[in-house]
Design an enzyme around this catalytic site. Sequence first.
Site, PDB file in Angstrom:
ATOM      1  N   ASN A 177      16.287  -7.556 -11.119  1.00  6.74           N
ATOM      2  CA  ASN A 177      16.909  -8.925 -11.093  1.00  6.74           C
ATOM      3  C   ASN A 177      17.989  -8.758 -12.112  1.00  6.74           C
ATOM      4  O   ASN A 177      17.936  -8.832 -13.137  1.00  6.74           O
ATOM      5  CB  ASN A 177      15.944  -9.955 -11.578  1.00  6.74           C
ATOM      6  CG  ASN A 177      16.649 -11.246 -11.690  1.00  6.74           C
ATOM      7  OD1 ASN A 177      17.876 -11.380 -10.993  1.00  6.74           O
ATOM      8  ND2 ASN A 177      15.773 -12.392 -12.033  1.00  6.74           N
ATOM      9  N   TRP A 178      19.287  -8.690 -11.434  1.00  6.49           N
ATOM     10  CA  TRP A 178      20.803  -8.240 -12.100  1.00  6.49           C
ATOM     11  C   TRP A 178      21.117  -9.859 -12.796  1.00  6.49           C
ATOM     12  O   TRP A 178      22.043  -9.546 -13.722  1.00  6.49           O
ATOM     13  CB  TRP A 178      21.723  -7.788 -11.438  1.00  6.49           C
ATOM     14  CG  TRP A 178      21.388  -6.339 -10.896  1.00  6.49           C
ATOM     15  CD1 TRP A 178      20.421  -5.630 -11.243  1.00  6.49           C
ATOM     16  CD2 TRP A 178      22.003  -5.640 -10.113  1.00  6.49           C
ATOM     17  NE1 TRP A 178      20.395  -4.394 -10.617  1.00  6.49           N
ATOM     18  CE2 TRP A 178      21.552  -4.323  -9.687  1.00  6.49           C
ATOM     19  CE3 TRP A 178      23.129  -5.848  -9.336  1.00  6.49           C
ATOM     20  CZ2 TRP A 178      22.158  -3.431  -8.935  1.00  6.49           C
ATOM     21  CZ3 TRP A 178      23.867  -4.856  -8.572  1.00  6.49           C
ATOM     22  CH2 TRP A 178      23.251  -3.512  -8.206  1.00  6.49           C
ATOM     23  N   LYS A 179      20.547 -10.936 -12.373  1.00  4.14           N
ATOM     24  CA  LYS A 179      20.930 -12.073 -13.024  1.00  4.14           C
ATOM     25  C   LYS A 179      22.414 -12.005 -12.917  1.00  4.14           C
ATOM     26  O   LYS A 179      22.920 -11.716 -11.811  1.00  4.14           O
ATOM     27  CB  LYS A 179      20.518 -12.175 -14.348  1.00  4.14           C
ATOM     28  CG  LYS A 179      18.920 -12.084 -14.387  1.00  4.14           C
ATOM     29  CD  LYS A 179      18.125 -12.712 -15.633  1.00  4.14           C
ATOM     30  CE  LYS A 179      16.946 -12.443 -15.547  1.00  4.14           C
ATOM     31  NZ  LYS A 179      15.932 -12.758 -16.658  1.00  4.14           N
ATOM     32  N   GLY A 211      14.387  -7.901 -15.180  1.00  2.96           N
ATOM     33  CA  GLY A 211      15.482  -8.282 -15.645  1.00  2.96           C
ATOM     34  C   GLY A 211      16.527  -7.250 -16.555  1.00  2.96           C
ATOM     35  O   GLY A 211      16.932  -6.157 -16.017  1.00  2.96           O
ATOM     36  N   GLY A 212      16.424  -7.706 -17.791  1.00  6.08           N
ATOM     37  CA  GLY A 212      17.078  -6.716 -18.800  1.00  6.08           C
ATOM     38  C   GLY A 212      16.924  -5.087 -18.582  1.00  6.08           C
ATOM     39  O   GLY A 212      18.027  -4.459 -18.425  1.00  6.08           O
ATOM     40  N   GLY A 229      12.809 -12.366 -21.106  1.00  5.86           N
ATOM     41  CA  GLY A 229      13.779 -11.967 -21.888  1.00  5.86           C
ATOM     42  C   GLY A 229      13.437 -12.027 -23.427  1.00  5.86           C
ATOM     43  O   GLY A 229      14.197 -12.171 -24.168  1.00  5.86           O
ATOM     44  N   SER A 253       9.977  -9.133 -19.429  1.00  4.51           N
ATOM     45  CA  SER A 253       9.920  -8.144 -20.404  1.00  4.51           C
ATOM     46  C   SER A 253       9.459  -6.817 -19.991  1.00  4.51           C
ATOM     47  O   SER A 253       8.792  -6.221 -21.043  1.00  4.51           O
ATOM     48  CB  SER A 253       9.455  -8.453 -21.824  1.00  4.51           C
ATOM     49  OG  SER A 253      10.184  -9.667 -22.302  1.00  4.51           O
ATOM     50  N   HIS A 255      12.993 -18.799  -9.241  1.00  2.11           N
ATOM     51  CA  HIS A 255      12.987 -18.058 -10.282  1.00  2.11           C
ATOM     52  C   HIS A 255      12.912 -18.988 -11.911  1.00  2.11           C
ATOM     53  O   HIS A 255      13.455 -20.425 -11.528  1.00  2.11           O
ATOM     54  CB  HIS A 255      14.280 -17.171 -10.568  1.00  2.11           C
ATOM     55  CG  HIS A 255      14.045 -16.299 -11.766  1.00  2.11           C
ATOM     56  ND1 HIS A 255      14.531 -16.834 -12.968  1.00  2.11           N
ATOM     57  CD2 HIS A 255      13.425 -15.109 -12.048  1.00  2.11           C
ATOM     58  CE1 HIS A 255      14.319 -15.837 -13.953  1.00  2.11           C
ATOM     59  NE2 HIS A 255      13.649 -14.709 -13.338  1.00  2.11           N
ATOM     60  N   GLU A 298      14.560 -19.215 -14.234  1.00  4.29           N
ATOM     61  CA  GLU A 298      15.943 -19.747 -14.843  1.00  4.29           C
ATOM     62  C   GLU A 298      16.205 -20.929 -13.697  1.00  4.29           C
ATOM     63  O   GLU A 298      17.180 -21.710 -14.111  1.00  4.29           O
ATOM     64  CB  GLU A 298      16.917 -18.534 -15.036  1.00  4.29           C
ATOM     65  CG  GLU A 298      16.490 -17.834 -15.956  1.00  4.29           C
ATOM     66  CD  GLU A 298      16.654 -16.293 -15.919  1.00  4.29           C
ATOM     67  OE1 GLU A 298      17.224 -15.919 -15.139  1.00  4.29           O
ATOM     68  OE2 GLU A 298      15.906 -15.736 -16.793  1.00  4.29           O
ATOM     69  N   GLU A 336       5.732 -14.557 -13.208  1.00  2.00           N
ATOM     70  CA  GLU A 336       6.496 -14.541 -14.460  1.00  2.00           C
ATOM     71  C   GLU A 336       6.378 -15.555 -15.598  1.00  2.00           C
ATOM     72  O   GLU A 336       6.835 -16.649 -15.456  1.00  2.00           O
ATOM     73  CB  GLU A 336       8.066 -13.977 -14.069  1.00  2.00           C
ATOM     74  CG  GLU A 336       8.378 -13.290 -13.217  1.00  2.00           C
ATOM     75  CD  GLU A 336       9.753 -12.959 -13.079  1.00  2.00           C
ATOM     76  OE1 GLU A 336      10.095 -11.795 -13.524  1.00  2.00           O
ATOM     77  OE2 GLU A 336      10.501 -13.993 -12.960  1.00  2.00           O
TER      78      GLU A 336
HETATM   79  P1  PGA Z   1      13.269  -9.713 -18.164  1.00  6.36           P
HETATM   80  O1  PGA Z   1      13.460 -10.666 -16.778  1.00  6.36           O
HETATM   81  O2  PGA Z   1      12.694  -8.428 -17.608  1.00  6.36           O
HETATM   82  O3  PGA Z   1      14.646  -9.662 -18.813  1.00  6.36           O
HETATM   83  O4  PGA Z   1      12.368 -10.509 -18.891  1.00  6.36           O
HETATM   84  C1  PGA Z   1      12.533 -10.730 -15.859  1.00  6.36           C
HETATM   85  C2  PGA Z   1      12.959 -11.796 -14.938  1.00  6.36           C
HETATM   86  O5  PGA Z   1      13.508 -12.692 -15.306  1.00  6.36           O
HETATM   87  O6  PGA Z   1      12.967 -11.680 -13.493  1.00  6.36           O
END
Ligand code: PGA
Length: 249
Positions: free
Chosen positions: A9-11, A231-232, A174, A210, A96, A98, A168
Amino acid sequence: MRRLLFAANWKMHLGPDDARGYVKTFRARYNRRDDREVWFFPPAVSVEAAALAVRERTDLLVGAQDIYWEPKGAFTGAVSAPLALQAGARAALVGHSERRHVFGETDEDTRRKVAAALAAGLVPLLCVGETLAERDAGHTLAVVVRQLAGALSSLDGPTLSRVSVAYEPVWAIGTGRNATPHDAATVHREIRAWLRGRGASAPRVLYGGSVNAKNVAELVAEHELDGVLVGGASLDPEGWAQLVQSGVA
Ligand code: PGA
């Protein structure tokens, strides 16, 4: 054979040029394996570039980070499922954390978005998870089941079988903190039981929050996890190729 899914997930990162370069580097560094699939969720403007860059590879797929539920119309700024499909998306994240917590998306919104994704032929990847306060209050399973029911309870078994779920926990996204493989597996078992109880065959449940190259092997060693949503640690193509390769099956 167990087939793990690694979803990136590149956000709000990586425009079209970056996406092309990213996929090129990833493909050079990643030795394809039959026991894993890799999905990319670029921002909407980069879906087409990423989809073109993976196009002849059946183990690689591109999805949208979000869709709006109406198929078309006067909805400035929104991207519908048919538009995402036309750009090359084959899946869509729905709900998601966010989207829920920054943009105020509700369970009812997720229900409409799952339905829209299915109607367009996209695979919905529904994200669920509790906040730290909900976890501390002992409400993890109640929250997850409420989110599943809110988004999916109107679907029959065959339709539900087309939906994937990512667990999640909000407090793990994050933050550098993640659920232990055992804790994640406990929630996954409940999610799978909920889906199976409504007729889903072979439901796929991913873990996110994470996940990185150091902890991924320990997480996916837990057989309740069908893969990870990252994500990250997915933003650097070389690191991502390494992460995908380091998970044990
Ligand atoms: P993260 O994000 O790996 O940076 O914690 C995961 C996500 O939001 O899908």
